[in-house]
Write a protein that holds these residues in place. Sequence first.
Motif, PDB file in Angstrom:
ATOM      1  N   GLU A  49      38.509  25.283  59.157  1.00 12.49           N
ATOM      2  CA  GLU A  49      38.801  23.869  58.891  1.00 12.49           C
ATOM      3  C   GLU A  49      37.517  23.142  58.460  1.00 12.49           C
ATOM      4  O   GLU A  49      37.535  22.315  57.559  1.00 12.49           O
ATOM      5  N   GLY A 105      47.288  22.497  49.535  1.00 15.82           N
ATOM      6  CA  GLY A 105      47.676  22.843  50.909  1.00 15.82           C
ATOM      7  C   GLY A 105      46.855  22.164  51.985  1.00 15.82           C
ATOM      8  O   GLY A 105      47.033  22.430  53.165  1.00 15.82           O
ATOM      9  N   ASN A 114      42.144  19.552  64.450  1.00 19.43           N
ATOM     10  CA  ASN A 114      42.218  20.999  64.701  1.00 19.43           C
ATOM     11  C   ASN A 114      40.869  21.561  65.141  1.00 19.43           C
ATOM     12  O   ASN A 114      40.803  22.428  66.010  1.00 19.43           O
TER      13      ASN A 114
ATOM     14  N   ASP B  62      53.980  23.694  53.974  1.00 21.03           N
ATOM     15  CA  ASP B  62      53.150  23.835  52.772  1.00 21.03           C
ATOM     16  C   ASP B  62      51.742  23.319  53.037  1.00 21.03           C
ATOM     17  O   ASP B  62      50.859  23.478  52.211  1.00 21.03           O
ATOM     18  N   MET B  63      51.578  22.641  54.178  1.00 22.47           N
ATOM     19  CA  MET B  63      50.263  22.095  54.521  1.00 22.47           C
ATOM     20  C   MET B  63      49.571  23.040  55.500  1.00 22.47           C
ATOM     21  O   MET B  63      50.061  23.249  56.614  1.00 22.47           O
ATOM     22  N   MET B  64      48.459  23.578  55.078  1.00 17.94           N
ATOM     23  CA  MET B  64      47.828  24.620  55.879  1.00 17.94           C
ATOM     24  C   MET B  64      47.277  24.130  57.210  1.00 17.94           C
ATOM     25  O   MET B  64      47.243  24.869  58.184  1.00 17.94           O
ATOM     26  N   SER B  65      46.854  22.853  57.278  1.00 17.79           N
ATOM     27  CA  SER B  65      46.344  22.362  58.559  1.00 17.79           C
ATOM     28  C   SER B  65      47.453  22.222  59.593  1.00 17.79           C
ATOM     29  O   SER B  65      47.210  22.345  60.786  1.00 17.79           O
ATOM     30  N   ASP B  66      48.673  21.981  59.119  1.00 17.46           N
ATOM     31  CA  ASP B  66      49.808  21.954  60.043  1.00 17.46           C
ATOM     32  C   ASP B  66      50.038  23.352  60.598  1.00 17.46           C
ATOM     33  O   ASP B  66      50.398  23.522  61.758  1.00 17.46           O
ATOM     34  N   LEU B  68      47.666  25.598  60.850  1.00 21.60           N
ATOM     35  CA  LEU B  68      46.504  25.922  61.694  1.00 21.60           C
ATOM     36  C   LEU B  68      46.593  25.252  63.065  1.00 21.60           C
ATOM     37  O   LEU B  68      45.946  25.673  64.009  1.00 21.60           O
TER      38      LEU B  68
END
Lengths: 140, 147
Positions: A49, A105, A114, B62-66, B68
Amino acid sequence: MSDKIVLTYQVSADDFTRAGEASSDVKSKLKKMGVKPEIVRKVAIAMYEGEINMVIHANGGSIDVIISPTEISMILEDKGPGIEDIEKAMQAGYSTAPDNIRSLGFGAGMGLPNMKKYSDEMQIESEIGTGTKVTMKVFL
Amino acid sequence: MKIKNSNVILILNRKDIKFVTIVYKEETYSMTVNDIKSILEARLISGEEHLEKEVHTACGSDMMSDVLAFNKDQSVLLTGLCNMQAIRTAEMMDIVCIVFVRGKMPDEGMIALARERGIVLLSTGHRMFSACGLLYEKGLRGGATYR
């Protein structure tokens, strides 16, 4: 004990497809060292991140990963624009990422939350126009 | 598809009651990557040697932080994001299999990285909602509610 291992990475912002290579390298090295899978995953996600943030917001930067017998520290430094309001940036869903990033994305406003979630300790030092330094620790 | 029973035993230690044992039975479903492939009528892109791997939970975004933010073992990722970062995200999270929805196809670089990391790649013609629904209907779940 002084047996610390230091890994240094330069993160380039030229090619988004390569973002995450440093985190990937750290992940496989920790795995090989026999670090517990849950710990490896925490480090990998937190650093990934951070690495993505550097690419999106700061035109790249450098990352030092220090592995000691008790903890893994990740120090991410950039010479980007700095974070205007850290408290706001820490809120889930708050994002200043440009729209084109969302089609890649990212930019859901979950990066910093996160990073906090997966690290045991996190410190952000940021100055507008100078850059940002994020230090994250995961205890072994 | 298998139904597993996991028992959580709680022992209370009180003066008047020496031991009380409460057995809490929780059913968790699991399926293999191959089950997912047939349920979603998906095309196998790479990772044929891992088709028998078990999957316990699923995540669709489609959102990678979601993605993660979701930390579960043995999970499958359903996504419409078809770029290198989808593979990287799966790699960081030890995700077993990625299903690209709406018939999206990964490029060679993505396939090479997924192979290297032992991640199965599938592509289904179903849209995100339907693909998630089909797996849910067969018992696969998304894990606990986000706090």
